[in-house]
Write an enzyme that holds these catalytic residues in place. Structure first.
Site, PDB file in Angstrom:
ATOM      1  N   LYS A  14      -3.394   6.937  -4.235  1.00 56.72           N
ATOM      2  CA  LYS A  14      -3.189   5.570  -3.728  1.00 56.72           C
ATOM      3  C   LYS A  14      -3.267   4.535  -4.857  1.00 56.72           C
ATOM      4  O   LYS A  14      -2.377   3.710  -5.013  1.00 56.72           O
ATOM      5  CB  LYS A  14      -4.229   5.220  -2.639  1.00 56.72           C
ATOM      6  CG  LYS A  14      -4.221   6.169  -1.453  1.00 56.72           C
ATOM      7  CD  LYS A  14      -5.203   5.743  -0.382  1.00 56.72           C
ATOM      8  CE  LYS A  14      -6.666   5.864  -0.793  1.00 56.72           C
ATOM      9  NZ  LYS A  14      -7.162   7.254  -0.899  1.00 56.72           N
ATOM     10  N   ARG A  89      -9.415   2.040   6.984  1.00 61.99           N
ATOM     11  CA  ARG A  89      -9.915   3.413   6.988  1.00 61.99           C
ATOM     12  C   ARG A  89     -10.494   3.805   8.346  1.00 61.99           C
ATOM     13  O   ARG A  89     -10.983   4.925   8.490  1.00 61.99           O
ATOM     14  CB  ARG A  89     -11.002   3.567   5.924  1.00 61.99           C
ATOM     15  CG  ARG A  89     -10.509   4.132   4.591  1.00 61.99           C
ATOM     16  CD  ARG A  89     -11.679   4.129   3.628  1.00 61.99           C
ATOM     17  NE  ARG A  89     -11.592   5.084   2.561  1.00 61.99           N
ATOM     18  CZ  ARG A  89     -11.117   4.843   1.344  1.00 61.99           C
ATOM     19  NH1 ARG A  89     -10.613   3.679   1.048  1.00 61.99           N
ATOM     20  NH2 ARG A  89     -11.134   5.776   0.422  1.00 61.99           N
ATOM     21  N   ARG A 128     -10.825  13.504 -12.599  1.00 65.72           N
ATOM     22  CA  ARG A 128     -11.037  12.070 -12.845  1.00 65.72           C
ATOM     23  C   ARG A 128     -12.498  11.790 -13.220  1.00 65.72           C
ATOM     24  O   ARG A 128     -12.774  10.885 -14.003  1.00 65.72           O
ATOM     25  CB  ARG A 128     -10.637  11.256 -11.612  1.00 65.72           C
ATOM     26  CG  ARG A 128     -10.809   9.765 -11.831  1.00 65.72           C
ATOM     27  CD  ARG A 128     -10.191   8.923 -10.736  1.00 65.72           C
ATOM     28  NE  ARG A 128     -10.866   9.095  -9.463  1.00 65.72           N
ATOM     29  CZ  ARG A 128     -10.495   8.505  -8.335  1.00 65.72           C
ATOM     30  NH1 ARG A 128      -9.435   7.737  -8.311  1.00 65.72           N
ATOM     31  NH2 ARG A 128     -11.165   8.699  -7.230  1.00 65.72           N
ATOM     32  N   ARG A 134     -17.373   7.550 -12.109  1.00 69.45           N
ATOM     33  CA  ARG A 134     -17.645   7.311 -10.687  1.00 69.45           C
ATOM     34  C   ARG A 134     -18.551   8.401 -10.129  1.00 69.45           C
ATOM     35  O   ARG A 134     -18.166   9.575 -10.097  1.00 69.45           O
ATOM     36  CB  ARG A 134     -16.336   7.277  -9.894  1.00 69.45           C
ATOM     37  CG  ARG A 134     -15.623   5.952 -10.000  1.00 69.45           C
ATOM     38  CD  ARG A 134     -14.297   5.950  -9.279  1.00 69.45           C
ATOM     39  NE  ARG A 134     -14.375   6.316  -7.868  1.00 69.45           N
ATOM     40  CZ  ARG A 134     -13.353   6.186  -7.035  1.00 69.45           C
ATOM     41  NH1 ARG A 134     -12.202   5.697  -7.462  1.00 69.45           N
ATOM     42  NH2 ARG A 134     -13.489   6.538  -5.780  1.00 69.45           N
ATOM     43  N   ARG A 146     -16.565  13.122   1.459  1.00 60.84           N
ATOM     44  CA  ARG A 146     -15.493  12.113   1.545  1.00 60.84           C
ATOM     45  C   ARG A 146     -14.279  12.673   2.275  1.00 60.84           C
ATOM     46  O   ARG A 146     -13.646  11.974   3.067  1.00 60.84           O
ATOM     47  CB  ARG A 146     -15.085  11.662   0.133  1.00 60.84           C
ATOM     48  CG  ARG A 146     -16.132  10.775  -0.520  1.00 60.84           C
ATOM     49  CD  ARG A 146     -15.932  10.663  -2.010  1.00 60.84           C
ATOM     50  NE  ARG A 146     -14.725   9.960  -2.378  1.00 60.84           N
ATOM     51  CZ  ARG A 146     -14.200   9.981  -3.604  1.00 60.84           C
ATOM     52  NH1 ARG A 146     -14.782  10.680  -4.564  1.00 60.84           N
ATOM     53  NH2 ARG A 146     -13.115   9.304  -3.866  1.00 60.84           N
TER      54      ARG A 146
HETATM   55  P1  B4P Z   1      -6.224   8.068  -6.352  1.00 56.49           P
HETATM   56  O1  B4P Z   1      -5.923   8.719  -5.069  1.00 56.49           O
HETATM   57  O2  B4P Z   1      -5.253   7.064  -6.861  1.00 56.49           O
HETATM   58  O3  B4P Z   1      -7.688   7.592  -6.086  1.00 56.49           O
HETATM   59  P2  B4P Z   1      -8.211   6.259  -5.342  1.00 56.49           P
HETATM   60  O4  B4P Z   1      -7.126   5.311  -5.043  1.00 56.49           O
HETATM   61  O5  B4P Z   1      -9.251   5.755  -6.239  1.00 56.49           O
HETATM   62  O6  B4P Z   1      -8.739   6.738  -3.944  1.00 56.49           O
HETATM   63  P3  B4P Z   1     -10.197   7.047  -3.462  1.00 56.49           P
HETATM   64  O7  B4P Z   1     -10.044   7.366  -2.017  1.00 56.49           O
HETATM   65  O8  B4P Z   1     -10.787   8.081  -4.339  1.00 56.49           O
HETATM   66  O9  B4P Z   1     -11.114   5.795  -3.709  1.00 56.49           O
HETATM   67  P4  B4P Z   1     -11.346   4.375  -3.045  1.00 56.49           P
HETATM   68  O10 B4P Z   1     -11.597   3.519  -4.210  1.00 56.49           O
HETATM   69  O11 B4P Z   1     -10.264   3.944  -2.109  1.00 56.49           O
HETATM   70  O12 B4P Z   1      -6.312   9.055  -7.615  1.00 56.49           O
HETATM   71  C1  B4P Z   1      -7.180  10.129  -7.748  1.00 56.49           C
HETATM   72  C2  B4P Z   1      -6.911  10.908  -9.054  1.00 56.49           C
HETATM   73  O13 B4P Z   1      -5.744  11.704  -8.918  1.00 56.49           O
HETATM   74  C3  B4P Z   1      -6.686  10.060 -10.290  1.00 56.49           C
HETATM   75  O14 B4P Z   1      -7.422  10.583 -11.358  1.00 56.49           O
HETATM   76  C4  B4P Z   1      -5.204  10.184 -10.582  1.00 56.49           C
HETATM   77  O15 B4P Z   1      -4.905  10.132 -11.970  1.00 56.49           O
HETATM   78  C5  B4P Z   1      -4.883  11.548 -10.043  1.00 56.49           C
HETATM   79  N1  B4P Z   1      -3.515  11.645  -9.568  1.00 56.49           N
HETATM   80  C6  B4P Z   1      -2.838  10.707  -8.874  1.00 56.49           C
HETATM   81  N2  B4P Z   1      -1.581  11.137  -8.602  1.00 56.49           N
HETATM   82  C7  B4P Z   1      -1.483  12.398  -9.119  1.00 56.49           C
HETATM   83  C8  B4P Z   1      -0.430  13.371  -9.146  1.00 56.49           C
HETATM   84  N3  B4P Z   1       0.768  13.163  -8.613  1.00 56.49           N
HETATM   85  N4  B4P Z   1      -0.668  14.564  -9.736  1.00 56.49           N
HETATM   86  C9  B4P Z   1      -1.875  14.814 -10.319  1.00 56.49           C
HETATM   87  N5  B4P Z   1      -2.915  13.910 -10.321  1.00 56.49           N
HETATM   88  C10 B4P Z   1      -2.710  12.721  -9.733  1.00 56.49           C
HETATM   89  O16 B4P Z   1     -12.673   4.539  -2.149  1.00 56.49           O
HETATM   90  C11 B4P Z   1     -13.928   4.876  -2.699  1.00 56.49           C
HETATM   91  C12 B4P Z   1     -15.051   4.652  -1.682  1.00 56.49           C
HETATM   92  O17 B4P Z   1     -15.142   3.218  -1.347  1.00 56.49           O
HETATM   93  C13 B4P Z   1     -14.912   5.314  -0.306  1.00 56.49           C
HETATM   94  O18 B4P Z   1     -15.368   6.653  -0.314  1.00 56.49           O
HETATM   95  C14 B4P Z   1     -15.803   4.376   0.571  1.00 56.49           C
HETATM   96  O19 B4P Z   1     -17.173   4.672   0.401  1.00 56.49           O
HETATM   97  C15 B4P Z   1     -15.549   3.002   0.015  1.00 56.49           C
HETATM   98  N6  B4P Z   1     -14.457   2.301   0.732  1.00 56.49           N
HETATM   99  C16 B4P Z   1     -13.249   1.934   0.183  1.00 56.49           C
HETATM  100  N7  B4P Z   1     -12.483   1.335   1.125  1.00 56.49           N
HETATM  101  C17 B4P Z   1     -13.206   1.345   2.291  1.00 56.49           C
HETATM  102  C18 B4P Z   1     -12.917   0.908   3.628  1.00 56.49           C
HETATM  103  N8  B4P Z   1     -11.729   0.362   3.955  1.00 56.49           N
HETATM  104  N9  B4P Z   1     -13.866   1.072   4.582  1.00 56.49           N
HETATM  105  C19 B4P Z   1     -15.056   1.616   4.278  1.00 56.49           C
HETATM  106  N10 B4P Z   1     -15.384   2.074   3.037  1.00 56.49           N
HETATM  107  C20 B4P Z   1     -14.460   1.947   2.038  1.00 56.49           C
END
Ligand code: B4P
Length: 191
Positions: A14, A89, A128, A134, A146
């Protein structure tokens, strides 16, 4: 306005893909995870509250997250649109977002849901963790939590947008560029 919900399990890509979409379509990127992490870094009251949930792999409570999201949206004057990354979410968040956007005379255009199987998610997050600092990426038990929270609480949000005919599934396996092209073509055909 073009308002996109970029959806998917933790590690689906994302954040990675949001950067490409904002560049092409001139949208404002709102990542609830990023806003929480910035608050944790600055040791704000919100950050201290969010940290305990995030480190355990749980969702931050709806009320806190919804209020934060609203205050982020109104910071932007006449945007072309938003990418909501990691929000909503839960169904309660989705409902609140619809009501809030209606009050601003706009609505969600499309939900793009990145689909990636569980083993690949775990591999990406652990990789990552080597550089992200993190805590929620570093511990396999937290990653499991998660993913379980995603399956139980977040995946049902798909049905919310399916009912509004706004849901598009995107294959999230492949190179980052390939996935970007899939997202571009989904936006260009459905908008
Ligand atoms: P991403 O999937 O881009 O990770 P993210 O956006 O940070 O999502 P995530 O769900 O982990 O975290 P968020 O901050 O939303 O990438 C992951 C990895 O994969 C990267 O290293 C990337 O380089 C790699 N990658 C990407 N594409 C690839 C491909 N094609 N091939 C290989 N590798 C690839 O949430 C974190 C926490 O915040 C949640 O657990 C929760 O506690 C809280 N939170 C956030 N939003 C919330 C909400 N709306 N409600 C309640 N809690 C919330």
């Amino acid at each position: 306005m073009l308002n996109i919900v970029l959806f998917g399990p933790p590690g689906a890509g994302k954040g990675t893909q949001s950067e490409r979409l904002i560049e092409k379509y001139g949208l404002v990127h709102l990542s609830t995870g990023d806003v929480f992490r910035a608050n944790i870094k600055d040791e704000t009251e919100l950050g201290n509250l969010a940290k305990s949930y995030m480190d355990a792999g749980q969702l931050v409570p709806d009320e806190v997250t919804i209020n934060m999201l609203r205050s982020e949206v109104v910071k932007h004057d006449a945007p072309k649109g938003f990418i909501f990354d990691g929000f909503p979410r839960t169904n309660a968040q989705a409902q609140a977002l619809d009501e809030f956007l209606a009050g601003l005379q706009t609505e969600i255009s499309l939900m793009l849901a990145l689909e990636v199987e569980e083993n690949e998610l775990k591999t990406r997050l652990l990789k990552r963790a080597e550089f992200s600092g993190r805590p929620d990426d570093a511990d396999p038990a937290v990653i499991e939590k998660r993913i379980a929270v995603y399956n139980n609480e977040t995946a049902p949000v798909k049905a919310f947008y399916q009912a509004q005919h706004k849901f598009v599934a995107i294959d999230g396996i492949g190179s980052i560029d390939e996935i970007t092209q899939r997202l571009f073509s989904a936006i260009d055909t459905n908008n």
